[in-house]
Motif scaffolding. Structure first.
Motif, PDB file in Angstrom:
ATOM      1  N   ALA A   1      25.430  -7.617  13.241  1.00  0.00           N
ATOM      2  CA  ALA A   1      24.245  -7.155  13.971  1.00  0.00           C
ATOM      3  C   ALA A   1      23.897  -5.725  13.568  1.00  0.00           C
ATOM      4  CB  ALA A   1      24.485  -7.245  15.476  1.00  0.00           C
ATOM      5  N   VAL A   2      24.907  -4.888  13.400  1.00  0.00           N
ATOM      6  CA  VAL A   2      24.662  -3.504  12.981  1.00  0.00           C
ATOM      7  C   VAL A   2      24.055  -3.477  11.587  1.00  0.00           C
ATOM      8  CG1 VAL A   2      25.842  -1.358  12.291  1.00  0.00           C
ATOM      9  CG2 VAL A   2      26.365  -2.423  14.486  1.00  0.00           C
ATOM     10  N   GLU A   3      24.589  -4.304  10.681  1.00  0.00           N
ATOM     11  CA  GLU A   3      24.027  -4.354   9.326  1.00  0.00           C
ATOM     12  C   GLU A   3      22.574  -4.828   9.351  1.00  0.00           C
ATOM     13  OE1 GLU A   3      26.497  -6.738   6.797  1.00  0.00           O
ATOM     14  OE2 GLU A   3      28.212  -5.387   6.999  1.00  0.00           O
ATOM     15  N   THR A   4      22.270  -5.824  10.172  1.00  0.00           N
ATOM     16  CA  THR A   4      20.901  -6.329  10.290  1.00  0.00           C
ATOM     17  C   THR A   4      19.975  -5.244  10.827  1.00  0.00           C
ATOM     18  OG1 THR A   4      21.771  -8.541  10.722  1.00  0.00           O
ATOM     19  CG2 THR A   4      19.475  -8.145  11.315  1.00  0.00           C
ATOM     20  N   LEU A   5      20.437  -4.567  11.889  1.00  0.00           N
ATOM     21  CA  LEU A   5      19.621  -3.496  12.469  1.00  0.00           C
ATOM     22  C   LEU A   5      19.444  -2.348  11.478  1.00  0.00           C
ATOM     23  CD1 LEU A   5      20.970  -3.416  16.129  1.00  0.00           C
ATOM     24  CD2 LEU A   5      18.736  -4.225  15.339  1.00  0.00           C
ATOM     25  N   ASP A   6      20.485  -2.060  10.704  1.00  0.00           N
ATOM     26  CA  ASP A   6      20.386  -1.007   9.696  1.00  0.00           C
ATOM     27  C   ASP A   6      19.349  -1.383   8.636  1.00  0.00           C
ATOM     28  OD1 ASP A   6      21.162   1.456   8.483  1.00  0.00           O
ATOM     29  OD2 ASP A   6      22.401   0.321   7.057  1.00  0.00           O
ATOM     30  N   ALA A   7      19.372  -2.643   8.198  1.00  0.00           N
ATOM     31  CA  ALA A   7      18.391  -3.100   7.208  1.00  0.00           C
ATOM     32  C   ALA A   7      16.981  -3.027   7.790  1.00  0.00           C
ATOM     33  CB  ALA A   7      18.728  -4.523   6.770  1.00  0.00           C
ATOM     34  N   GLN A   8      16.815  -3.429   9.053  1.00  0.00           N
ATOM     35  CA  GLN A   8      15.502  -3.354   9.699  1.00  0.00           C
ATOM     36  C   GLN A   8      15.039  -1.907   9.826  1.00  0.00           C
ATOM     37  OE1 GLN A   8      15.943  -5.413  13.412  1.00  0.00           O
ATOM     38  NE2 GLN A   8      15.787  -7.450  12.478  1.00  0.00           N
ATOM     39  N   LEU A   9      15.954  -1.004  10.150  1.00  0.00           N
ATOM     40  CA  LEU A   9      15.610   0.407  10.276  1.00  0.00           C
ATOM     41  C   LEU A   9      15.174   0.980   8.926  1.00  0.00           C
ATOM     42  CD1 LEU A   9      15.488   2.917  12.096  1.00  0.00           C
ATOM     43  CD2 LEU A   9      17.867   3.342  11.463  1.00  0.00           C
ATOM     44  N   ARG A  10      15.879   0.618   7.866  1.00  0.00           N
ATOM     45  CA  ARG A  10      15.479   1.082   6.535  1.00  0.00           C
ATOM     46  C   ARG A  10      14.089   0.550   6.171  1.00  0.00           C
ATOM     47  NH1 ARG A  10      21.116   0.085   4.462  1.00  0.00           N
ATOM     48  NH2 ARG A  10      20.292  -2.005   4.244  1.00  0.00           N
ATOM     49  N   GLU A  11      13.837  -0.713   6.531  1.00  0.00           N
ATOM     50  CA  GLU A  11      12.527  -1.305   6.239  1.00  0.00           C
ATOM     51  C   GLU A  11      11.428  -0.580   7.015  1.00  0.00           C
ATOM     52  OE1 GLU A  11       9.606  -3.634   4.617  1.00  0.00           O
ATOM     53  OE2 GLU A  11      11.696  -3.462   3.978  1.00  0.00           O
ATOM     54  N   VAL A  12      11.684  -0.286   8.281  1.00  0.00           N
ATOM     55  CA  VAL A  12      10.696   0.437   9.083  1.00  0.00           C
ATOM     56  C   VAL A  12      10.481   1.831   8.510  1.00  0.00           C
ATOM     57  CG1 VAL A  12      10.304   1.495  11.365  1.00  0.00           C
ATOM     58  CG2 VAL A  12      11.069  -0.886  11.192  1.00  0.00           C
ATOM     59  N   ASN A  13      11.561   2.507   8.128  1.00  0.00           N
ATOM     60  CA  ASN A  13      11.429   3.845   7.514  1.00  0.00           C
ATOM     61  C   ASN A  13      10.652   3.771   6.206  1.00  0.00           C
ATOM     62  OD1 ASN A  13      12.725   5.296   9.502  1.00  0.00           O
ATOM     63  ND2 ASN A  13      14.738   5.173   8.527  1.00  0.00           N
ATOM     64  N   ARG A  14      10.879   2.763   5.406  1.00  0.00           N
ATOM     65  CA  ARG A  14      10.146   2.596   4.148  1.00  0.00           C
ATOM     66  C   ARG A  14       8.663   2.369   4.433  1.00  0.00           C
ATOM     67  NH1 ARG A  14       7.987  -1.103   1.301  1.00  0.00           N
ATOM     68  NH2 ARG A  14       8.710  -2.830   2.559  1.00  0.00           N
ATOM     69  N   GLN A  15       8.369   1.514   5.435  1.00  0.00           N
ATOM     70  CA  GLN A  15       6.976   1.258   5.777  1.00  0.00           C
ATOM     71  C   GLN A  15       6.307   2.524   6.307  1.00  0.00           C
ATOM     72  OE1 GLN A  15       7.016  -2.029   8.489  1.00  0.00           O
ATOM     73  NE2 GLN A  15       7.369  -3.556   6.876  1.00  0.00           N
TER      74      GLN A  15
ATOM     75  N   ILE B   1       3.108   4.323   4.726  1.00  0.00           N
ATOM     76  CA  ILE B   1       1.913   4.618   5.518  1.00  0.00           C
ATOM     77  C   ILE B   1       1.596   6.099   5.429  1.00  0.00           C
ATOM     78  CG2 ILE B   1       1.007   4.724   7.879  1.00  0.00           C
ATOM     79  CD1 ILE B   1       2.532   2.125   8.441  1.00  0.00           C
ATOM     80  N   SER B   2       2.606   6.934   5.525  1.00  0.00           N
ATOM     81  CA  SER B   2       2.347   8.388   5.491  1.00  0.00           C
ATOM     82  C   SER B   2       1.891   8.824   4.101  1.00  0.00           C
ATOM     83  CB  SER B   2       3.574   9.164   5.933  1.00  0.00           C
ATOM     84  OG  SER B   2       4.619   9.040   5.003  1.00  0.00           O
ATOM     85  N   THR B   3       2.414   8.229   3.039  1.00  0.00           N
ATOM     86  CA  THR B   3       1.957   8.593   1.694  1.00  0.00           C
ATOM     87  C   THR B   3       0.552   8.051   1.415  1.00  0.00           C
ATOM     88  OG1 THR B   3       3.108   6.709   0.752  1.00  0.00           O
ATOM     89  CG2 THR B   3       4.216   8.823   0.670  1.00  0.00           C
ATOM     90  N   SER B   4       0.225   6.888   1.935  1.00  0.00           N
ATOM     91  CA  SER B   4      -1.117   6.341   1.720  1.00  0.00           C
ATOM     92  C   SER B   4      -2.149   7.079   2.579  1.00  0.00           C
ATOM     93  CB  SER B   4      -1.134   4.829   2.014  1.00  0.00           C
ATOM     94  OG  SER B   4      -0.895   4.595   3.362  1.00  0.00           O
ATOM     95  N   ALA B   5      -1.749   7.612   3.711  1.00  0.00           N
ATOM     96  CA  ALA B   5      -2.662   8.368   4.564  1.00  0.00           C
ATOM     97  C   ALA B   5      -2.977   9.727   3.963  1.00  0.00           C
ATOM     98  CB  ALA B   5      -2.075   8.540   5.946  1.00  0.00           C
ATOM     99  N   LYS B   6      -2.061  10.293   3.208  1.00  0.00           N
ATOM    100  CA  LYS B   6      -2.259  11.592   2.588  1.00  0.00           C
ATOM    101  C   LYS B   6      -3.226  11.467   1.405  1.00  0.00           C
ATOM    102  CE  LYS B   6       2.132  13.684   3.692  1.00  0.00           C
ATOM    103  NZ  LYS B   6       3.339  14.252   3.173  1.00  0.00           N
TER     104      LYS B   6
END
Length: 156
Positions: A132-146, A150-155
């Motif tokens: 579960a921790v590994e899954t949440l870590d992968a989801q967190l990395r995906e959210v951070n990447r997104q 978003i922040s680079t495309s907004a700039k």
């Protein structure tokens, strides 16, 4: 509400041991009265015991080759009945010790099995939580990447 389990097995063992003495006395009385027991059950062990005892005493006193007279039938029956009674009491005591050891061993084995199953369950839970921790870590990395996308495309 009971603080601990009442040691009923120990109480039963004690009762059996206490009952073995009168039982042994009754068997001794029957052995003294029965010609079969006198001749075949009580006599030979008593004669053997007498022979070993007297032989040992004679050797200790320095008479190694002395002949030993056998006991008369009445004395042999009496000594044999005493030996039989003591053997019964000793056997019952030994049986009680064996049963108590077996009971304690089974209790210990049961507790070890419970601990083993609890440990196995905890290990499974730790493994599941690790996944579960590994899954949440992968989801967190995906959210951070997104967010970074978003922040680079907004700039721009």
């Amino acid at each position: 509400m009971v603080a601990g389990a009442f040691p009923i097995a120990k109480l039963l063992y004690l009762g059996v041991r206490q009952l073995s003495r009168p039982l042994a006395a009754r068997i001794k009385a029957g052995a003294r009265a029965s010609p079969f027991f006198r001749a075949y059950v009580c006599g030979p062990p008593a004669q053997l015991y007498h022979w070993v005892e007297m032989r040992t005493k004679m050797r200790i006193m320095g008479f190694p080759g002395a002949t030993i007279k056998p006991l008369n039938e009445e004395a042999a029956a009496e000594l044999g009945a005493e030996l039989l009674g003591e053997a019964i009491v000793f056997g019952v005591g030994g049986l009680c010790i064996f049963l108590e050891y077996t009971r304690q061993a089974s209790n210990t084995r049961r507790k070890e099995e419970e601990q083993s199953s609890t440990l196995l369950g905890l290990q499974e839970q730790v493994a599941e939580l690790g996944l579960a921790v590994e899954t949440l870590d992968a989801q967190l990395r995906e959210v951070n990447r997104q967010l970074l996308d978003i922040s680079t495309s907004a700039k721009k």
